[in-house]
Design a protein around this motif. Structure first.
Motif, PDB file in Angstrom:
ATOM      1  N   ARG A 169      28.157  -9.369  47.573  1.00  0.00           N
ATOM      2  CA  ARG A 169      27.659  -8.839  46.304  1.00  0.00           C
ATOM      3  C   ARG A 169      28.421  -7.573  45.909  1.00  0.00           C
ATOM      4  NH1 ARG A 169      22.537 -10.016  48.609  1.00  0.00           N
ATOM      5  NH2 ARG A 169      22.259  -7.787  49.075  1.00  0.00           N
ATOM      6  N   VAL A 170      28.691  -6.713  46.877  1.00  0.00           N
ATOM      7  CA  VAL A 170      29.402  -5.468  46.587  1.00  0.00           C
ATOM      8  C   VAL A 170      30.825  -5.759  46.140  1.00  0.00           C
ATOM      9  CG1 VAL A 170      30.275  -3.322  47.572  1.00  0.00           C
ATOM     10  CG2 VAL A 170      27.966  -4.104  48.149  1.00  0.00           C
ATOM     11  N   LEU A 171      31.504  -6.647  46.866  1.00  0.00           N
ATOM     12  CA  LEU A 171      32.897  -6.952  46.532  1.00  0.00           C
ATOM     13  C   LEU A 171      33.013  -7.629  45.173  1.00  0.00           C
ATOM     14  CD1 LEU A 171      34.278  -8.214  49.969  1.00  0.00           C
ATOM     15  CD2 LEU A 171      34.543  -5.940  48.936  1.00  0.00           C
ATOM     16  N   ALA A 172      31.998  -8.417  44.792  1.00  0.00           N
ATOM     17  CA  ALA A 172      32.034  -9.121  43.513  1.00  0.00           C
ATOM     18  C   ALA A 172      31.965  -8.156  42.333  1.00  0.00           C
ATOM     19  CB  ALA A 172      30.890 -10.124  43.428  1.00  0.00           C
ATOM     20  N   ARG A 173      31.564  -6.911  42.584  1.00  0.00           N
ATOM     21  CA  ARG A 173      31.508  -5.913  41.507  1.00  0.00           C
ATOM     22  C   ARG A 173      32.864  -5.287  41.231  1.00  0.00           C
ATOM     23  NH1 ARG A 173      26.437  -3.016  44.438  1.00  0.00           N
ATOM     24  NH2 ARG A 173      24.871  -4.651  44.075  1.00  0.00           N
ATOM     25  N   GLU A 181      46.271  -0.820  45.722  1.00  0.00           N
ATOM     26  CA  GLU A 181      45.923   0.332  46.564  1.00  0.00           C
ATOM     27  C   GLU A 181      44.418   0.493  46.665  1.00  0.00           C
ATOM     28  OE1 GLU A 181      46.701   5.172  46.784  1.00  0.00           O
ATOM     29  OE2 GLU A 181      47.678   3.948  45.254  1.00  0.00           O
ATOM     30  N   ASP A 182      43.715   0.358  45.531  1.00  0.00           N
ATOM     31  CA  ASP A 182      42.257   0.466  45.557  1.00  0.00           C
ATOM     32  C   ASP A 182      41.638  -0.690  46.335  1.00  0.00           C
ATOM     33  OD1 ASP A 182      41.965   2.859  44.197  1.00  0.00           O
ATOM     34  OD2 ASP A 182      41.947   1.919  42.224  1.00  0.00           O
ATOM     35  N   ARG A 183      42.215  -1.875  46.228  1.00  0.00           N
ATOM     36  CA  ARG A 183      41.686  -3.013  46.989  1.00  0.00           C
ATOM     37  C   ARG A 183      41.863  -2.786  48.488  1.00  0.00           C
ATOM     38  NH1 ARG A 183      43.631  -8.438  43.648  1.00  0.00           N
ATOM     39  NH2 ARG A 183      42.789  -7.811  41.604  1.00  0.00           N
ATOM     40  N   ARG A 184      43.005  -2.245  48.881  1.00  0.00           N
ATOM     41  CA  ARG A 184      43.213  -1.946  50.311  1.00  0.00           C
ATOM     42  C   ARG A 184      42.190  -0.939  50.807  1.00  0.00           C
ATOM     43  NH1 ARG A 184      48.767  -2.330  48.969  1.00  0.00           N
ATOM     44  NH2 ARG A 184      48.856  -0.091  48.568  1.00  0.00           N
ATOM     45  N   VAL A 213      34.301   0.818  45.900  1.00  0.00           N
ATOM     46  CA  VAL A 213      34.342  -0.124  44.781  1.00  0.00           C
ATOM     47  C   VAL A 213      34.103   0.623  43.472  1.00  0.00           C
ATOM     48  CG1 VAL A 213      33.133  -2.044  43.669  1.00  0.00           C
ATOM     49  CG2 VAL A 213      33.709  -2.168  46.093  1.00  0.00           C
ATOM     50  N   GLN A 214      33.131   1.539  43.470  1.00  0.00           N
ATOM     51  CA  GLN A 214      32.872   2.336  42.271  1.00  0.00           C
ATOM     52  C   GLN A 214      34.089   3.158  41.884  1.00  0.00           C
ATOM     53  OE1 GLN A 214      29.372   4.664  43.049  1.00  0.00           O
ATOM     54  NE2 GLN A 214      28.015   2.889  43.184  1.00  0.00           N
ATOM     55  N   ALA A 215      34.740   3.766  42.860  1.00  0.00           N
ATOM     56  CA  ALA A 215      35.941   4.563  42.580  1.00  0.00           C
ATOM     57  C   ALA A 215      37.058   3.690  42.023  1.00  0.00           C
ATOM     58  CB  ALA A 215      36.397   5.276  43.855  1.00  0.00           C
ATOM     59  N   ALA A 216      37.222   2.498  42.609  1.00  0.00           N
ATOM     60  CA  ALA A 216      38.250   1.580  42.124  1.00  0.00           C
ATOM     61  C   ALA A 216      37.968   1.159  40.680  1.00  0.00           C
ATOM     62  CB  ALA A 216      38.330   0.351  43.027  1.00  0.00           C
ATOM     63  N   ARG A 221      38.776   1.451  34.756  1.00  0.00           N
ATOM     64  CA  ARG A 221      38.283   1.774  33.408  1.00  0.00           C
ATOM     65  C   ARG A 221      39.092   2.908  32.789  1.00  0.00           C
ATOM     66  NH1 ARG A 221      33.154   1.103  36.188  1.00  0.00           N
ATOM     67  NH2 ARG A 221      32.195  -0.887  35.558  1.00  0.00           N
ATOM     68  N   SER A 222      39.489   3.865  33.625  1.00  0.00           N
ATOM     69  CA  SER A 222      40.314   4.971  33.124  1.00  0.00           C
ATOM     70  C   SER A 222      41.646   4.448  32.603  1.00  0.00           C
ATOM     71  CB  SER A 222      40.546   6.004  34.228  1.00  0.00           C
ATOM     72  OG  SER A 222      41.387   7.040  33.779  1.00  0.00           O
ATOM     73  N   ARG A 223      42.246   3.510  33.338  1.00  0.00           N
ATOM     74  CA  ARG A 223      43.508   2.932  32.875  1.00  0.00           C
ATOM     75  C   ARG A 223      43.300   2.145  31.586  1.00  0.00           C
ATOM     76  NH1 ARG A 223      43.807   1.842  38.282  1.00  0.00           N
ATOM     77  NH2 ARG A 223      43.269  -0.338  37.920  1.00  0.00           N
ATOM     78  N   ARG A 224      42.184   1.414  31.517  1.00  0.00           N
ATOM     79  CA  ARG A 224      41.892   0.676  30.294  1.00  0.00           C
ATOM     80  C   ARG A 224      41.773   1.629  29.105  1.00  0.00           C
ATOM     81  NH1 ARG A 224      37.151  -3.679  31.994  1.00  0.00           N
ATOM     82  NH2 ARG A 224      38.350  -4.872  33.552  1.00  0.00           N
TER      83      ARG A 224
END
Length: 380
Positions: A169-173, A181-184, A213-216, A221-224
């Motif tokens: 559930r956490v990863l699906a978010r 880098e964030d995924r690693r 996950v929240q930080a990633a 969103r910042s890049r978007r």
């Protein structure tokens, strides 16, 4: 006006919206004709019809921009590997704003579903990477600090399914456009679950995974937002350039219709910013330098091509100034019909000031001018 005039330029809303539609479509289209029709109704004085048409154009232009945004999102998700994406929409001449808005709403639902499915797919891939390294909660005991007897914790059969489900559930978010880098970083935190010895430790690790996950997602969103702001900035620049080109083309047409020859000026490095030279066949000694500045101000200056030799030259200057003054007012009326308003902020009456002489002629004069002077003097 005399040697110079300045006027503030204001574009009609129908012109602005029409230019925006053309850019959104990437080509000329019958859709733009609706803006032209609003201008025609304006020129004809049909205020009520113009109001309706302008509202229609405004709604259509807004809907077209929405379509462009959805098309961009479709392409972005396709590049990320999403499945079951709707096809981009190419608006047609008969499309109404309501139809385009309805397509956007339907497409949003499909894109949300595709993005959710893509996030789940990425979560499964991350889970594979995590579990391939080592299984979660395989150690069912923990040691005391003094290496005393082991104490039994929750068994793998009861803890692991719950941890797997919670971790899934956490990863699906995780947003699909998170960086590698964030995924690693998320994977590294999740792998710590294999080292936990109890439910309390596992919950601590899951909390860390949630935070990463929240930080990633915040980074994504910042890049978007940066992309959106850059797109808006570029859009504003392109709109300003489209408006500038429209004004220049209409100014050129108006004065050409009045018998002037209009050419782009190449005398300065900034000529590409909107400098024009106006001349006429019966103006051997005069021309008008016209410039459209970035602050939507039109500046024009009549100059002499040859030095003044006598009073007759000054008399001709005043005649040319009056002729130019009358032509400028006629051109303003033509521009008004094309949706270009002009508010004159500065001008001089003909003959009030001497016309400036072009720099080259000011210092050297011309052979033709000297010959003309000799012809006017008696006895020579």
């Amino acid at each position: 006006m005399s040697s110079g005039v300045e006027a503030d330029i204001v574009l009609d809303a129908a012109v602005v919206l029409t230019l925006g539609m053309n850019r959104a479509l990437g080509r000329a289209s019958g859709l733009a004709g609706r803006g032209a029709q609003a201008l025609a109704e304006r020129a004809a004085g049909r205020a009520e019809a113009r109001g309706r048409r302008l509202a229609e154009v405004r709604d259509l232009e807004r809907a077209l921009r929405e379509v462009v945004e959805r098309n961009a999102r479709i392409r972005a998700l396709a590049e990320l590997g999403a499945d079951d994406l709707p096809a981009p929409l190419v608006p047609g001449e008969d499309d109404a704003a309501a139809d385009l808005t309805a397509w956007c709403a339907e497409t949003d639902a499909k894109l949300d579903a595709a993005e959710t499915a893509l996030s789940r797919k990425i979560a499964a891939e991350l889970g594979t990477r995590i579990f391939t390294a080592e299984s979660l909660t395989t150690d069912t005991t923990t040691r005391t600090p003094d290496n005393g007897p082991a104490r039994t914790t929750e068994t793998a059969s009861t803890a692991q399914p719950e941890l797997d489900e919670a971790l899934g559930r956490v990863l699906a978010r995780l947003l699909p456009d998170a960086t590698d880098e964030d995924r690693r970083s998320v994977v590294e935190a999740a792998r710590l679950l294999a080292e936990t010895g109890g439910s309390q430790d596992a919950e601590t690790v899951l909390t860390e995974v949630r935070l990463r996950v929240q930080a990633a997602n915040e980074n994504a969103r910042s890049r978007r937002e940066q992309v959106r702001q850059e797109r808006e900035r570029q859009d504003a620049l392109e709109q300003a350039e489209a408006e500038r080109q429209y004004v220049l083309s209409q100014v050129t047409r108006a004065f050409e219709d009045l018998g002037y020859e209009v050419q782009q000026s190449f005398e300065t490095l900034t000529a590409d910013n909107g400098s024009l030279v106006l001349s006429k066949g019966d103006w051997p000694d005069h021309s008008v330098r016209m410039r459209l500045d970035g602050d939507a101000k039109l500046r024009a200056k009549m100059i002499r091509e040859t030095p003044v030799l006598d009073e007759n030259d000054r008399r001709v200057d005043v005649e040319r100034e009056q002729e130019w003054c009358d032509a400028f007012e006629q051109a303003r009326e033509r521009l008004e019909d094309a949706g270009i308003g002009s508010d004159v902020t500065w001008r001089l009456a003909p003959g009030v000031e001497r016309l400036p002489v072009r720099a080259e002629a000011r210092h050297t004069g011309t052979r033709a001018a000297r010959a003309r002077a000799r012809e006017r003097r008696p006895g020579q």
